[in-house]
Design an enzyme around this catalytic site. Structure first.
Site, PDB file in Angstrom:
ATOM      1  N   CYS A 336      27.120  43.932  83.091  1.00 52.70           N
ATOM      2  CA  CYS A 336      26.432  44.930  82.268  1.00 52.70           C
ATOM      3  C   CYS A 336      27.388  45.524  81.242  1.00 52.70           C
ATOM      4  CB  CYS A 336      25.841  46.027  83.145  1.00 52.70           C
ATOM      5  SG  CYS A 336      27.021  46.801  84.269  1.00 52.70           S
ATOM      6  N   HIS A 787      27.149  51.070  86.699  1.00 49.58           N
ATOM      7  CA  HIS A 787      26.305  50.267  85.803  1.00 49.58           C
ATOM      8  C   HIS A 787      26.388  50.833  84.391  1.00 49.58           C
ATOM      9  CE1 HIS A 787      23.092  47.590  84.672  1.00 49.58           C
ATOM     10  NE2 HIS A 787      22.304  48.588  84.308  1.00 49.58           N
TER      11      HIS A 787
END
Length: 825
Positions: A336, A787
């Site tokens: 990510c 994330h």
């Protein structure tokens, strides 16, 4: 496509047919120039000579360029299951494993399984004449055996992408502790009851750890959000050096959470049953009563102070988007950080021009470099992200639009090649990756004789150092790619409200059933961050050439040029008092319009006097060189610091260990980002300016001339590592600067200088007025986990890119960003 029973055309093609060997990569999963796969409408064509794979459009180009004619056509046709066999929808499961791409982990496949039927056949270009493999027995044996061996080798081989990259990551794999085999256990008569535990140094009854050497029960570390323990277990290790502890409440017949304080990680203890029985614990009779560390980390990664909800805009019915410029990037296991950076770069016109508008010509001119060239992979990705072909047909019955996405496996492999961190599937700092990918792009473009589009980020700053004893000054210039803003917590406007919230959390931390309400985090004005950057920094032990001894000095940094696009990094990541890396959970409302014109430097003023250009006295020849402890380097780097800065800190502190080095890093964390390897004040002047023969030879081995190597080493005080960084940052200046000319960082600014003419090295300059167009946010407790998502302003609306998901943003969380991207207003 015409089918041909006659196989005579195969005879002249036989010499070109090869059987893949152990060293051959077979590109059978994805087209080298697009993201088409065997599942695509036209399938994939694999060359029986080079084993490169192409879609129908590019196989024709490859044939025209190389003359290769024989290909294995691989196509997978979706198998429509009878209604009774169709898999019923499965409710999305809560993650149970700290893993990505593994059943039970984050985004694991919980839905319907799709089956495909393989259809493989030989194709001869340019006519696209087909020979079915079921008719291959009709081919003469002298041809059949060799062609079949090639086809069989291709079908049986491991694809290049699977060879080069693991597609899953499992955070639960733990090493066996080096202390487990011969663990010392004191014969002190301690027996542990099956329940009723309490920390022997405080009143905590949860998050308790049993030391497996002396049997003491102590509380664990305090978490970044204020919960957890009081650090008594780790303090006990520091006093006794007893290494292993097991978390009480996690012991079952199948194992338990064991932590090694010496190895600083969760570990496996193969002899845990024996070690527990020493203190009267029969693990076969124990039941789990507390969350394991894996469960805690999953919970923290899912809901870090409601950060995940806010940044991902959870709970909102976001409108899904798709089409050119609205294509997602699939997560390949902790990618990510890469996906967010790539999406932002491809929203900038200079990158779009280079890797989309010019992409077709680039590919056509360099067909044979498809599999390993970074520029080609950037063109491939650029075409996919902007192609109208990526628009999926809308389901007229459901009236829904679903996001479309691609998986840039080859690009990730190439950009991470040779890098100790980005070549792995571990989570990374997106800011460090941005700087790394810009460096890789610069090298790739230089090799191709082009200017990197990343130059739109580069700017020049001047560092002004004023000796407090003599009031004389020194100016140096350096280039950078990001403005790193400190976050002054003391400037928070809501300290009282945060204190009240933390008091409620503290009072109810033992009762998990109590809801303490919405998180209240420190709110820092962005102006306070700008002021903290602009403030003079005090330097101790600065060697002053005016008074010829060490004195205090003040350092101030200002812009010499303002770039077309400004990257602003918020310094959210730090190290706590217990040396555990953590993230500042703060809110900084960054403005849509940012004016930095007041931060432009003016160079040497008429009433200022330059410090004499005198080198400090050299160290005594008998003084031994400091040998850097590489284990300490790795330990510090795991806290998020670049390797070069870790080594610098160990040298600066006399190699006195991790804690001293981290403290030095926190006290000397000068603005400028990770590209700049700072030195103790005066150190650059203390280093020899000449270039050693060994360092010159090392740079020449990289493909540069001896003169260029000497220029780079002269500019960096004969520091090989810094010289390599310098040479790639000054590629266009190498032939225009004489070796004997003083270079950065030693070049002084003359009185009355205006912003320097930077046309030679492509630096742009203009107004310091900027407009926000994108930002990347991080969710989690540190750069090593969590994330990343990004928000980009497109056509007047904010769009959230969350890996493969692309949607219209309703409330972009501009106050929780980590990296902000501004364009000149």
């Amino acid at each position: 496509i015409g089918r041909m029973p006659d196989t005579d055309l195969l005879v002249p093609l036989l010499p070109c047919v090869r059987v893949p060997g152990l060293g051959d990569n077979v590109y059978k999963e994805e087209c080298c120039f697009s993201f088409d796969t065997p599942k695509s409408d036209d399938g994939l064509y694999i060359c029986l000579s080079t084993f490169l794979g192409f879609n129908r459009k590019y196989v024709e180009l490859f044939h025209e360029t190389t003359g290769h004619k024989l290909f294995l056509h691989m196509k997978q046709i979706k198998k429509i299951l009878p209604k009774s066999e169709e898999a019923s929808p499965v409710e999305k499961k809560k993650p149970k494993r700290l893993a990505i791409g593994i059943e039970g982990g984050f985004d694991a496949a919980n839905g319907e399984k799709i089956e495909y039927e393989d259809v493989n056949e030989l194709v001869i270009l340019p006519e696209f004449k087909v020979i079915g493999l079921d008719n291959i027995e009709e081919i003469p044996s002298v041809l059949r055996d060799h062609v079949l061996a090639s086809v069989s080798g291709i079908l049986a081989s491991t694809s290049a992408s699977k060879k080069e990259e693991e597609l899953s990551w499992d955070g639960e794999i733990r090493p066996v502790s080096k202390h487990a085999e011969n663990l010392q256990q004191l014969d002190n008569g301690v027996k542990i009851p099956p329940s009723g535990w309490k920390c022997c140094k405080c009143d905590l009854t949860s998050n308790l750890w049993l030391n497996l050497t002396d049997g003491k029960i102590l509380c664990g570390r305090r978490y970044f959000d204020g919960t957890g323990g009081n650090n008594h277990a780790v303090d006990h290790f520091k006093e006794t050096k007893y290494p292993l502890a097991v978390k009480l409440g996690t012991i079952t017949a199948f194992g338990a959470d064991v932590h090694s304080y010496d190895e600083d990680t969760m570990v496996e203890d193969p002899h845990l049953a024996k070690h527990l029985s020493h203190f009267g614990i029969n693990m076969m009779n124990m039941q789990k009563t507390e969350q394991t560390m894996t469960e805690l980390e999953i919970e923290l990664n899912e809901k870090v102070g409601n950060e995940w909800d806010l940044i991902q805009e959870s709970g909102k019915n976001l409108k899904q988007l798709q089409g050119p410029g609205l294509v997602g990037l699939n997560n390949m296991g902790n990618t990510c950080y890469m996906n967010s950076v790539i999406q932002v770069l491809y929203s900038i016109p200079e990158f779009m021009e280079r890797y989309t508008t010019e992409a077709s010509n680039e590919i056509q001119n360099r067909v044979l470099e498809s599999s390993g060239d970074f520029s080609i992979q950037l063109c491939k990705l650029g075409l996919a992200l902007t192609s109208p072909d990526m628009l999926k047909h809308q389901d007229s019955t459901k009236q829904e639009v679903t996001s479309c996405s691609v998986t840039p496996r080859t690009m990730k492999r190439i950009v991470g090649r040779g890098h100790p961190e980005f070549s792995t599937n571990r989570q990374q700092d997106t800011h460090e990756f941005l700087l790394h990918v810009l460096s890789v792009i610069e090298r790739s473009e230089h090799k191709n004789g082009s200017v990197s589009p990343g130059e739109v980020f580069r700017f020049m700053v001047e560092d002004r150092i004023e000796c407090q004893a003599s009031k004389q000054v020194r100016y140096t210039k350096r280039s950078d790619y990001a403005l790193a803003l400190p976050i002054p917590l003391e400037a928070a406007a809501n300290k009282a409200a945060v204190g009240e919230y933390q008091a409620v959390v503290e009072a109810n931390k033992k009762d998990v059933s109590v809801k303490v309400g919405e998180v209240v985090r420190l709110s820092i004005p962005y102006t306070a961050c700008i002021e903290a950057f602009a403030h003079d920094e005090l330097i101790q032990d600065f060697w002053s050439s005016a008074v010829k001894e060490k004195a205090e000095a003040k350092k101030r940094t200002r812009f010499v040029t303002f770039p077309d696009y400004l990257v602003v990094q918020m310094k959210k990541f730090t190290v706590g008092e217990d040396w555990v890396p953590k993230k500042l959970d703060v809110s900084v409302e960054m403005p849509d319009i940012l004016n930095l014109n007041d931060l432009r430097g003016g160079g040497l003023q008429k009433d200022e006097t330059l410090l004499p250009d005198i080198e400090p006295p050299s160290a005594p020849p008998s003084e031994p060189l400091i040998e850097i402890d590489e284990e300490a380097v790795i330990a510090i780097s795991q806290m998020g610091f670049p390797l070069a800065r870790c080594r610098e800190a160990l040298v600066a502190t006399g190699n006195m260990g991790v804690e001293a080095a981290v403290m030095w890093l926190m006290e000397n964390n000068t603005p400028g980002g990770v590209l700049k390897i700072t030195e103790p004040a005066g150190a650059a002047a203390a280093q020899p300016s000449g270039a050693s023969d060994g360092n010159v030879a090392s740079i020449v081995a990289m493909g540069f001339t001896e003169g260029q190597a000497k220029k780079a080493l002269h500019a960096t005080g004969n520091n090989l590592e810094r010289a390599a960084d310098w040479i790639f940052s000054h590629l266009d200046e190498l032939d225009s600067i004489e070796v004997d000319t003083p270079l950065e960082p030693a070049n002084q600014v003359a009185a009355g200088d205006t912003p320097m003419d930077t046309s030679a090295n492509h630096l742009k300059d203009g107004s310091g007025n900027y407009e926000l167009f994108a930002f990347i946010s991080h969710m989690g407790s540190s750069t090593m986990c969590g994330h990343y998502v990004c928000h980009i302003k497109k056509d007047g609306r904010w769009v959230i890119f969350n890996d493969e998901k692309v949607a219209e943003s309703e409330q972009p969380p501009k106050d929780l960003g980590y990296i902000y991207f501004y364009k000149r207003a």
